[in-house]
Scaffold this motif. Structure first.
Motif, PDB file in Angstrom:
ATOM      1  N   LEU A 248      70.304  55.541  18.012  1.00 54.66           N
ATOM      2  CA  LEU A 248      71.464  55.918  18.812  1.00 54.66           C
ATOM      3  C   LEU A 248      72.048  57.241  18.326  1.00 54.66           C
ATOM      4  CD1 LEU A 248      72.935  52.321  19.050  1.00 54.66           C
ATOM      5  CD2 LEU A 248      71.279  53.431  20.552  1.00 54.66           C
ATOM      6  N   GLY A 249      73.346  57.397  18.447  1.00 58.46           N
ATOM      7  CA  GLY A 249      73.957  58.692  18.184  1.00 58.46           C
ATOM      8  C   GLY A 249      74.034  59.043  16.710  1.00 58.46           C
ATOM      9  N   GLY A 250      74.382  60.271  16.464  1.00 56.55           N
ATOM     10  CA  GLY A 250      74.575  60.754  15.105  1.00 56.55           C
ATOM     11  C   GLY A 250      75.715  61.756  15.036  1.00 56.55           C
ATOM     12  N   LYS A 251      76.228  61.932  13.845  1.00 58.68           N
ATOM     13  CA  LYS A 251      77.241  62.953  13.571  1.00 58.68           C
ATOM     14  C   LYS A 251      76.939  63.472  12.175  1.00 58.68           C
ATOM     15  CE  LYS A 251      80.848  65.298  14.837  1.00 58.68           C
ATOM     16  NZ  LYS A 251      80.730  66.227  15.991  1.00 58.68           N
ATOM     17  N   ASP A 252      75.742  64.043  12.022  1.00 58.00           N
ATOM     18  CA  ASP A 252      75.184  64.293  10.697  1.00 58.00           C
ATOM     19  C   ASP A 252      75.984  65.311   9.902  1.00 58.00           C
ATOM     20  OD1 ASP A 252      73.296  62.560  11.547  1.00 58.00           O
ATOM     21  OD2 ASP A 252      71.581  63.875  11.205  1.00 58.00           O
ATOM     22  N   PRO A 253      76.372  64.951   8.664  1.00 60.55           N
ATOM     23  CA  PRO A 253      77.080  65.882   7.796  1.00 60.55           C
ATOM     24  C   PRO A 253      76.128  66.713   6.941  1.00 60.55           C
ATOM     25  CG  PRO A 253      77.040  63.741   6.765  1.00 60.55           C
ATOM     26  CD  PRO A 253      76.303  63.602   8.074  1.00 60.55           C
ATOM     27  N   LEU A 254      76.539  67.916   6.623  1.00 64.37           N
ATOM     28  CA  LEU A 254      75.882  68.755   5.621  1.00 64.37           C
ATOM     29  C   LEU A 254      76.914  69.075   4.551  1.00 64.37           C
ATOM     30  CD1 LEU A 254      73.799  70.747   4.387  1.00 64.37           C
ATOM     31  CD2 LEU A 254      74.598  72.451   6.052  1.00 64.37           C
ATOM     32  N   ILE A 255      76.574  68.767   3.296  1.00 63.19           N
ATOM     33  CA  ILE A 255      77.446  69.075   2.160  1.00 63.19           C
ATOM     34  C   ILE A 255      76.837  70.240   1.392  1.00 63.19           C
ATOM     35  CG2 ILE A 255      78.379  68.213  -0.026  1.00 63.19           C
ATOM     36  CD1 ILE A 255      78.294  65.396   1.163  1.00 63.19           C
ATOM     37  N   VAL A 256      77.617  71.295   1.178  1.00 61.36           N
ATOM     38  CA  VAL A 256      77.170  72.460   0.401  1.00 61.36           C
ATOM     39  C   VAL A 256      77.994  72.492  -0.883  1.00 61.36           C
ATOM     40  CG1 VAL A 256      76.847  74.954   0.363  1.00 61.36           C
ATOM     41  CG2 VAL A 256      76.602  73.690   2.524  1.00 61.36           C
ATOM     42  N   LEU A 257      77.334  72.229  -2.003  1.00 64.66           N
ATOM     43  CA  LEU A 257      77.999  72.157  -3.305  1.00 64.66           C
ATOM     44  C   LEU A 257      78.043  73.520  -3.974  1.00 64.66           C
ATOM     45  CD1 LEU A 257      76.205  68.904  -4.482  1.00 64.66           C
ATOM     46  CD2 LEU A 257      78.580  69.084  -3.725  1.00 64.66           C
ATOM     47  N   GLU A 258      78.974  73.690  -4.891  1.00 64.28           N
ATOM     48  CA  GLU A 258      79.051  74.924  -5.651  1.00 64.28           C
ATOM     49  C   GLU A 258      77.768  75.087  -6.462  1.00 64.28           C
ATOM     50  OE1 GLU A 258      82.312  77.272  -8.475  1.00 64.28           O
ATOM     51  OE2 GLU A 258      82.581  75.135  -8.002  1.00 64.28           O
ATOM     52  N   GLY A 259      77.228  76.297  -6.466  1.00 60.46           N
ATOM     53  CA  GLY A 259      75.975  76.560  -7.153  1.00 60.46           C
ATOM     54  C   GLY A 259      74.771  76.549  -6.234  1.00 60.46           C
ATOM     55  N   ALA A 260      74.935  76.078  -4.993  1.00 57.91           N
ATOM     56  CA  ALA A 260      73.832  76.063  -4.035  1.00 57.91           C
ATOM     57  C   ALA A 260      73.473  77.484  -3.607  1.00 57.91           C
ATOM     58  CB  ALA A 260      74.219  75.244  -2.809  1.00 57.91           C
ATOM     59  N   ASP A 261      72.243  77.663  -3.179  1.00 54.26           N
ATOM     60  CA  ASP A 261      71.786  78.929  -2.610  1.00 54.26           C
ATOM     61  C   ASP A 261      72.429  79.057  -1.222  1.00 54.26           C
ATOM     62  OD1 ASP A 261      70.375  80.905  -1.178  1.00 54.26           O
ATOM     63  OD2 ASP A 261      68.523  80.539  -2.285  1.00 54.26           O
ATOM     64  N   LEU A 262      73.414  79.925  -1.082  1.00 60.18           N
ATOM     65  CA  LEU A 262      74.182  79.989   0.159  1.00 60.18           C
ATOM     66  C   LEU A 262      73.386  80.560   1.313  1.00 60.18           C
ATOM     67  CD1 LEU A 262      77.734  81.027  -1.118  1.00 60.18           C
ATOM     68  CD2 LEU A 262      76.766  78.742  -0.764  1.00 60.18           C
ATOM     69  N   ASP A 263      72.493  81.502   1.023  1.00 62.89           N
ATOM     70  CA  ASP A 263      71.646  82.017   2.101  1.00 62.89           C
ATOM     71  C   ASP A 263      70.760  80.909   2.658  1.00 62.89           C
ATOM     72  OD1 ASP A 263      72.504  84.674   2.242  1.00 62.89           O
ATOM     73  OD2 ASP A 263      71.207  85.276   0.580  1.00 62.89           O
ATOM     74  N   ALA A 264      70.156  80.134   1.765  1.00 60.70           N
ATOM     75  CA  ALA A 264      69.300  79.032   2.205  1.00 60.70           C
ATOM     76  C   ALA A 264      70.118  77.984   2.951  1.00 60.70           C
ATOM     77  CB  ALA A 264      68.594  78.402   1.008  1.00 60.70           C
ATOM     78  N   ALA A 265      71.306  77.683   2.448  1.00 60.86           N
ATOM     79  CA  ALA A 265      72.150  76.674   3.083  1.00 60.86           C
ATOM     80  C   ALA A 265      72.578  77.117   4.471  1.00 60.86           C
ATOM     81  CB  ALA A 265      73.370  76.380   2.214  1.00 60.86           C
ATOM     82  N   ALA A 266      72.962  78.371   4.623  1.00 62.47           N
ATOM     83  CA  ALA A 266      73.379  78.870   5.930  1.00 62.47           C
ATOM     84  C   ALA A 266      72.200  78.886   6.907  1.00 62.47           C
ATOM     85  CB  ALA A 266      73.979  80.263   5.797  1.00 62.47           C
ATOM     86  N   THR A 267      71.028  79.275   6.411  1.00 58.25           N
ATOM     87  CA  THR A 267      69.833  79.290   7.259  1.00 58.25           C
ATOM     88  C   THR A 267      69.508  77.883   7.751  1.00 58.25           C
ATOM     89  OG1 THR A 267      68.912  81.223   6.134  1.00 58.25           O
ATOM     90  CG2 THR A 267      67.362  79.778   7.278  1.00 58.25           C
ATOM     91  N   ALA A 268      69.530  76.913   6.830  1.00 52.46           N
ATOM     92  CA  ALA A 268      69.213  75.535   7.203  1.00 52.46           C
ATOM     93  C   ALA A 268      70.283  74.954   8.119  1.00 52.46           C
ATOM     94  CB  ALA A 268      69.059  74.677   5.948  1.00 52.46           C
ATOM     95  N   ALA A 269      71.540  75.279   7.854  1.00 55.44           N
ATOM     96  CA  ALA A 269      72.629  74.758   8.690  1.00 55.44           C
ATOM     97  C   ALA A 269      72.472  75.219  10.129  1.00 55.44           C
ATOM     98  CB  ALA A 269      73.972  75.206   8.129  1.00 55.44           C
ATOM     99  N   LEU A 270      72.163  76.492  10.316  1.00 54.42           N
ATOM    100  CA  LEU A 270      72.024  77.016  11.673  1.00 54.42           C
ATOM    101  C   LEU A 270      70.835  76.385  12.381  1.00 54.42           C
ATOM    102  CD1 LEU A 270      72.997  78.969  13.862  1.00 54.42           C
ATOM    103  CD2 LEU A 270      71.465  80.691  12.871  1.00 54.42           C
ATOM    104  N   ARG A 271      69.683  76.324  11.704  1.00 53.10           N
ATOM    105  CA  ARG A 271      68.526  75.698  12.343  1.00 53.10           C
ATOM    106  C   ARG A 271      68.790  74.217  12.603  1.00 53.10           C
ATOM    107  NH1 ARG A 271      65.247  74.148   8.467  1.00 53.10           N
ATOM    108  NH2 ARG A 271      65.651  71.995   9.060  1.00 53.10           N
ATOM    109  N   GLY A 272      69.368  73.534  11.621  1.00 50.85           N
ATOM    110  CA  GLY A 272      69.624  72.110  11.764  1.00 50.85           C
ATOM    111  C   GLY A 272      70.608  71.789  12.863  1.00 50.85           C
TER     112      GLY A 272
END
Length: 486
Positions: free
Chosen positions: A242-266
């Motif tokens: 059924l439905g979803g409301k998937d969260p993404l958590i970005v922690l301090e120390g994460a690769d922000l470029d990678a996180a932003a890239t994945a967030a947009l694609r996801g």
């Protein structure tokens, strides 16, 4: 997002108009079968199922390999139909390719279900037991409009491998692909009566539930509840995604470029029209502004595939009513003080509805965009101060389909991910369940019901285990249980 209406099909076939999402024109139609016609289809499938089951796993897999070849031979027709249905070309091709993977995945986990060996009992070795695996004779699949072919076959293929006959009711929003697929099925005589597509609307789906031994439904929570109640009344299993409301958590120390890239694609892949899309983002406060700036830059560069479908990154909103939901969530957030940093307006091009990736800052859980399923390219971002707060926010809601965590390393991401109440957590990426099908997972909360459609459970849910129990010694007499027995 498919609906099962409450009124049953009429005595005559009903014509249902079909809309092209790129032009907005209702330029095609399907005929929904009558209740009598659907009943005849079910009886036909039931008659054919024993012979299909009798082929055994190897025989069925061999036939299904020929079916994938038949699909490939009609690839152009199927891809063209999917392209009109969904307004996108590249993903249409990926949907066709996914059928090979669905078959390979089911075949890879079939061996344990062929086990028929006798085993001695642990407490009583003279009593032996052996399994027999029996398929549900007839499985119904009610599939949604966002990935018409993929989500029709993701349940149908393992059910066929298990030995079931299958009736698929594709969404009335995106039904064009069914005709060329049925033509491919007709090329495989062994399959023609055990894999049947019955295009129709919600009333067709409701009737189907009363004709099968097991129902698979992918769609909204509201409709899923009705399907589950109807199935429960017949004591048949209902497998619901059924439905979803998937969260993404970005922690301090994460690769922000990678996180932003994945967030947009996801979030924005397929215009966000996927139940496992990222729909809310929580970012550690010290890196919030930096992450937000990177995401805005990436989102601003996304191109619509208009007017040329061969160029661009995202297609139109497939279901016209979904545009209203997106507009309402944006308006609600704006009225409550959120800032719209990219996108934010439903655009009309060529008669279709379009929305660019919409980054929304200064949000909170009072806003619909952080509570309700979106099913579109909205990226609301909220800061958090502690990991405990991030987990609490991620778990604050009725859905539990999947989620994602970015951290400096996988171990840290996994520690946080284990606390998120969802069936699959992507670590240092997002929405990996769209790319990786081997890991079994179940839906939490209101996001679904039943075993995983991935991994070994994806096949095993269509098989019932019978136990054969044999006594190799003399049967016990009644007197062995007498009150004065010693």
């Amino acid at each position: 997002m498919t609906s099962a209406a409450t009124d049953a099909p009429r005595a005559t076939p009903r014509s249902i108009p079909v809309r092209d999402p790129r032009t907005g024109l209702y330029d095609a139609a399907i005929l929904a079968p009558t209740a009598s016609a659907l009943n005849n289809i079910a009886e036909r499938a039931r008659r054919a199922q024993p012979a299909w089951a009798g082929l055994g796993f190897e025989g069925r897999i061999a036939v299904l390999r020929r079916f994938t070849q038949a699909l490939e031979a009609r690839r152009g027709e199927i891809a063209a139909a999917l392209e009109i249905d969904t307004g996108r070309r590249r993903v249409a091709g990926i949907e066709i390719d996914s059928i090979h993977g669905a078959l390979a995945g089911a075949a890879a986990v079939a061996e344990p279900f062929q086990d028929a060996d006798w085993r001695p009992g642990r407490a009583s070795p003279h009593i032996q037991h052996a399994p027999q695996w029996l398929p549900y004779p007839l499985v119904g699949v009610i599939s949604p409009w966002n990935f018409p072919l993929l989500l029709s076959m993701i349940d149908a293929m393992p059910a066929l491998v298990a030995g079931c006959a299958v009736i698929v009711k594709p969404s009335e929003v995106t039904p064009r692909f069914a005709a060329p697929v049925m033509a491919a099925i007709a090329d495989i005589p062994e399959l023609e009566d055990v894999l049947i597509f019955a295009p129709g609307d919600g009333a067709t789906g409701q009737t189907l539930v009363d004709l099968v031994d097991c129902i698979c439904f992918t769609g909204s929570v509201a409709t899923g509840r009705r399907v589950a109640i109807q199935a429960a009344g017949r004591l048949i299993p209902a497998f619901l995604e059924l439905g979803g409301k998937d969260p993404l958590i970005v922690l301090e120390g994460a690769d922000l470029d990678a996180a932003a890239t994945a967030a947009l694609r996801g979030c924005a892949l397929s215009t966000g029209q996927a139940c496992q899309s990222i729909e809310r983002i929580y970012v550690a406060r010290p890196v919030h502004d930096d992450f937000l700036a990177r995401l805005v830059t990436l989102a601003s560069a996304v191109r619509l595939n208009w007017p040329d479908i061969t160029k661009g990154d995202i297609g139109p909103i497939i279901f016209e009513r979904q545009a209203d939901i997106l507009r309402d969530q944006i308006d609600d957030a704006r009225s409550r003080g959120a800032r719209i940093l990219t996108g934010g307006e439903i655009e009309s091009h060529g008669g279709g509805c379009w929305l660019r990736p919409t980054v929304i800052a200064d949000v909170d859980h009072d806003m619909a965009v952080m509570r309700d399923e979106t099913f579109g390219p909205l990226l609301p971002i909220m800061a958090f101060d502690t990991e405990e707060e991030a987990v609490r926010l991620a778990n604050d809601g009725e859905y539990g389909l999947s989620g994602a965590v970015f951290a400096a390393d996988i171990e840290h991401a996994a520690r946080v991910g284990r606390q998120v109440e969802a069936g699959a957590i992507s670590l240092n990426d997002a929405a990996l369940t769209t790319l990786f099908y081997e890991a079994g997972k179940q839906s939490f909360k209101a996001s679904g019901l039943g075993p995983s459609r991935m991994g070994a459970d994806g096949l095993g849910r269509f098989l019932r285990r019978k136990a054969l129990i044999a006594n190799t010694s003399a049967p016990l007499p009644l007197q062995a249980f007498s009150e004065d027995a010693r």
